[in-house]
Design a protein around this motif. Structure first.
Motif, PDB file in Angstrom:
ATOM      1  N   LYS A   1     -11.571   1.796   5.685  1.00  0.00           N
ATOM      2  CA  LYS A   1     -11.677   1.622   4.305  1.00  0.00           C
ATOM      3  C   LYS A   1     -13.312   0.986   3.936  1.00  0.00           C
ATOM      4  N   LEU A   2     -13.377   0.326   5.278  1.00  0.00           N
ATOM      5  CA  LEU A   2     -14.675  -0.675   4.827  1.00  0.00           C
ATOM      6  C   LEU A   2     -15.880  -0.218   6.006  1.00  0.00           C
TER       7      LEU A   2
ATOM      8  N   GLY B   1      -2.610  -0.162  -1.920  1.00  0.00           N
ATOM      9  CA  GLY B   1      -3.802   0.593  -1.742  1.00  0.00           C
ATOM     10  C   GLY B   1      -3.721   1.773  -0.400  1.00  0.00           C
TER      11      GLY B   1
ATOM     12  N   VAL C   1      -3.387   4.677   1.610  1.00  0.00           N
ATOM     13  CA  VAL C   1      -4.029   6.258   1.727  1.00  0.00           C
ATOM     14  C   VAL C   1      -3.154   6.867   2.746  1.00  0.00           C
TER      15      VAL C   1
ATOM     16  N   ALA D   1      -8.805  -4.400   0.855  1.00  0.00           N
ATOM     17  CA  ALA D   1      -8.411  -3.141   1.813  1.00  0.00           C
ATOM     18  C   ALA D   1      -6.958  -3.150   2.216  1.00  0.00           C
TER      19      ALA D   1
ATOM     20  N   HIS E   1      -3.697   7.823   5.589  1.00  0.00           N
ATOM     21  CA  HIS E   1      -4.461   8.913   6.557  1.00  0.00           C
ATOM     22  C   HIS E   1      -4.342   8.849   7.937  1.00  0.00           C
TER      23      HIS E   1
ATOM     24  N   GLU F   1      -6.452   1.830   9.029  1.00  0.00           N
ATOM     25  CA  GLU F   1      -6.602   2.260   7.754  1.00  0.00           C
ATOM     26  C   GLU F   1      -7.523   1.241   6.867  1.00  0.00           C
ATOM     27  N   THR F   2      -7.140   0.032   7.187  1.00  0.00           N
ATOM     28  CA  THR F   2      -7.793  -1.172   6.647  1.00  0.00           C
ATOM     29  C   THR F   2      -9.265  -1.095   6.796  1.00  0.00           C
TER      30      THR F   2
END
Ligand code: ZN
Lengths: 188, 101
Positions: free
Chosen positions: A123-124, A183, A185, A178, A187, A119-120
């Motif tokens: 995000k980028l 933070g 999400v 991130a 996902h 996930e980190t």
């Protein structure tokens, strides 16, 4: 004489995942037809040429596929100059290039739950980092926000992120942001 | 968003990982050419409504140049192929024929 310093010595952020700079790392760029470099590299390190987009690890060293005519050899920082010289000599008759590039890049080690690591990254980067598209043992070169980066999940389950030294500060800030504890999400 | 598969590394790269290189298969006209050929080589591009053959570089990736066939109207990508050719491969030509038929 100056002491060698990694780009973000001691940098560490603890959030949903822990982001830490790897410290001084040996990085040797190998360029040329990969099959001509294969034997000298195998002789010197025991590592076999990885498949396209692959990375192989053994005995604290790793060999990563970077492009159809480029690989990167990771080793201990102290070994890099010697190893590069030996490989340069062994490939002297080939159309190949071996250069110790240890100080050109930064490596960050991210530890935590695999879902949070993915996930980190997600995000980028525009890269597909779902497990089926980005399994362990695969190196994905892409970008993190505005900076070029390469990343892979190592044998030990950590996520390694490599970027140029000049953007190490920026990439560390990106990764830390991130990975902020609030933070999530969720996902993956 | 455009996604092109790099024929060298197989990565399905996002447009933002790529650098555009303009129209593909241009024939270079050098100092000995006529003024009009040289002008056309430097400045005149097709800009079609439909199939466009173009060059891209996998800049944030393996770094290689490659070719892509894209429909400028629908953004459909008919395929990508290596840089070392002067014309698109048959399957791309067929795909574009089928498209316009
Ligand atoms: Zn590529």
């Amino acid at each position: 004489m100056f002491d060698a310093m990694s780009p973000k010595t001691g940098a560490r952020y603890e959030g949903r995942v822990t982001v830490a700079e790897a410290g001084l790392s040996g990085m040797i760029t190998l360029r040329g037809a990969l099959d001509t470099i294969a034997q000298p590299v195998a002789d010197a390190t025991g590592l076999e040429v990885p498949d396209t987009l692959g990375i192989v690890e053994e005995g604290g060293r790793a060999l990563a596929w970077m492009s159809p005519d480029e690989m990167m050899l990771f080793c201990a920082y102290e070994d890099a100059a010697d190893l590069a010289a030996r490989l340069a000599e062994a490939t002297a008759d080939e159309h190949a290039l071996v250069v110790d590039m240890s100080d050109a890049r930064a490596i960050f080690v991210l530890t935590g739950a695999e879902t949070s690591l993915r996930e980190t990254l997600a995000k980028l980067t525009p890269a597909d980092v779902r497990p089926e598209a980005f399994p362990a043992g695969m190196v994905r070169r892409s970008r993190l926000a505005q900076a070029a980066a390469a990343f892979w999940i190592a044998n030990d389950g950590t996520l390694r992120v490599m970027c140029f030294r000049s953007v190490a500060d920026y990439v560390f800030a990106l990764l830390s942001h991130a990975a902020h504890p609030e933070g999530a999400v969720d996902h993956f | 968003m455009l996604i092109l598969t790099c024929p060298y590394c197989g990565v399905a790269a996002d447009e933002t990982e790529l650098a555009p290189g303009g129209e593909a298969h241009l024939r270079r006209h050098g100092p000995d050419s006529s003024d009009s050929d040289f002008e056309a080589y430097l400045f005149l591009r097709r800009n079609p409504r439909g199939l466009h053959l173009e060059r891209w570089r996998h800049a944030h990736g393996c770094g290689k140049w490659f070719h892509a066939a894209r429909d400028t109207m629908t953004m459909e990508v008919l395929g990508t192929y290596p840089a070392q050719v002067t014309a698109p491969p048959p399957e791309i030509v067929h795909a574009s024929d089928a498209d316009t038929a």
